[in-house]
Design an enzyme around this catalytic site. Sequence first.
Site, PDB file in Angstrom:
ATOM      1  N   CYS A  92      -6.515  -3.781  -9.995  1.00 57.87           N
ATOM      2  CA  CYS A  92      -5.955  -3.726 -11.343  1.00 57.87           C
ATOM      3  C   CYS A  92      -6.429  -4.939 -12.122  1.00 57.87           C
ATOM      4  O   CYS A  92      -5.751  -5.960 -12.180  1.00 57.87           O
ATOM      5  CB  CYS A  92      -4.438  -3.683 -11.289  1.00 57.87           C
ATOM      6  SG  CYS A  92      -3.782  -2.156 -10.599  1.00 57.87           S
ATOM      7  N   LEU A  93      -7.580  -4.841 -12.707  1.00 60.83           N
ATOM      8  CA  LEU A  93      -8.120  -5.922 -13.500  1.00 60.83           C
ATOM      9  C   LEU A  93      -7.430  -5.960 -14.849  1.00 60.83           C
ATOM     10  O   LEU A  93      -6.714  -5.036 -15.220  1.00 60.83           O
ATOM     11  CB  LEU A  93      -9.632  -5.722 -13.636  1.00 60.83           C
ATOM     12  CG  LEU A  93     -10.388  -5.939 -12.321  1.00 60.83           C
ATOM     13  CD1 LEU A  93     -11.752  -5.286 -12.393  1.00 60.83           C
ATOM     14  CD2 LEU A  93     -10.549  -7.413 -12.017  1.00 60.83           C
TER      15      LEU A  93
END
Length: 431
Positions: free
Chosen positions: A259-260
Site C-alpha cells: 500500500c504505497l
Amino acid sequence: MRVVVTGQGRVGLPLAVRAAEVGHRVVGYDPDERRVERLTAGGSHVEDVPAARLRPLLASGAYRPSADPADVEGFDVAVITVPAPLRDGAPDLSRVESAAVLLARHLRPGATVVLETTAYPGTTEELLAPLLEEGSGLTAGRDFHLGCSPERTGPGDPARRLENTPKVVSGLGPAALAAVDGFYRQLVERTVPVSSCRQAELTRLLECGFRQVNTALVNELAMFAHDLGLDLREAIDAAATESFGPPRLTPGPGTDGPCLPIDPAYLPWRAERALGQSFRLVELANEVNGRMPDYVVRRLTAALEERRRPVRGARVLLLGPADACGAGDCGTCGDFADVGESRATPAVRIAELLTRAGAEVRAAGPRSGCCPDGRPPAVTPVRATPGELAAADAVVLLGDPADHDDRAVTRHARYVLDCRRRPAGAAVEVL
C-alpha cells in the site's frame, strides 16, 4: 485459454507466470521494449518470480513476453495490471485507458476483461466499460464479460504468494462474475466474490486506507517517543500480547510496501469529487506519513552533526530502499538498479533531500529508488560490501531485503539509522 496480461511489473509478471504454470497460453504485453527483451532472455526484475521459475515457461512457449500490440489478438481473458500514479493529487489513469483502447481493438464476443489496477470505486464501470465498448462495438455484460479483481501483493514476503492470497473477484453481472471467478480459481487457493465491481474497488482502498492510518499512528508515536526519551519498540511488543489489541505495525520512513502512498489517496479524491466532502482521517494519515522522509533526514543530519560531520559532503548509504518503484512498472529508468517507475516512495524523497543538502548518496538493494517522474536522482547504485559499509559516514536502513546481512551492517558501519528496527548494536540508532 489464451490469456493476455498488460503490464509486466510487480503485479502483472507474477500473474502471467502463474497463469502459464496452470496451463494457459500467456502473452505478457508491455510497451517497454527493454523490459520485454530482458524477460525474453530469462531475466526477471520481480523478486517473486526468480529466473529459475521463468525460464522453463519461456522454453515451453507457455509464457511469451511481447511489446508488439498485434500479439494481443485472439485473447480469451485479458487482465490490466498497469500502474495508475497520482498527478497533482488526482489519479492518472492514462495507462489504464491506453490498455483499454488496445484490448478493445481485439475484443471478441465471449471474452473476459479484468481490471487489477488499484483505482477509485466506479473505474471499471465508468471508465473501462465505455472505452472497451466504443473500441469494439460490443456491449459489456451482453457480448463480453467485464470484471474487477484488485491487486493484492506482498513483495519480498516468502510466505505470501499469489496462489495463497485470497483474491477478491467481481463482475458486471452474474455471468461476468462467474467468468472472472472461474479464471482466478485456477490460479489461487481461494476467491472472495463480491456483489459489484465498485465493491471490489472499495475493498482494495479499504485495505490500503487501514494500513495508511495505522502506519501514521505508529510513525507519529515514533517521533513523540524519541523526543520524550521513550522506547516505542518496547511498547509495540507489549501491546502485541493483547489478543484484541492493535495489529503489529512498526514505524518506518513513510508508507511503502503493497500500500504505497498513492493508493489511499484515491479515497479522499473520490469523496471530494463525488460527494463534495473531505475524507479527513485518510488525509491526515497521508500528511503524517508524507512527513516521515523529512523527519528521517532531520534525524540523520542531527546524528552526523553530533559526530562533527556536516551532512554536506557526507557519504550516506541507503540500504535496501523499500519498494522504490514496485519493481519497475514503467521501465523508463530500468538501468538504475533494475527498477523503473517511482511511486512517490519514502526512499526517493530521502535521496532527494540528502542530495539537495549536498550529501554523496549511494543506494544498495534490489529495489534502489528513482525519482517520481522516472529520472534517477543523483544516487550511485552500489553493493553493500564490507568496504562500502565501512566507507559510509552513515548507513540508513530503509528496507528489509533478505539479501542484506544485519551482522555485516553492525560489524562494518560506523553509524546506522535503522528505520526498520532490525539490527542491534552500539552504532545503531533506531528511528
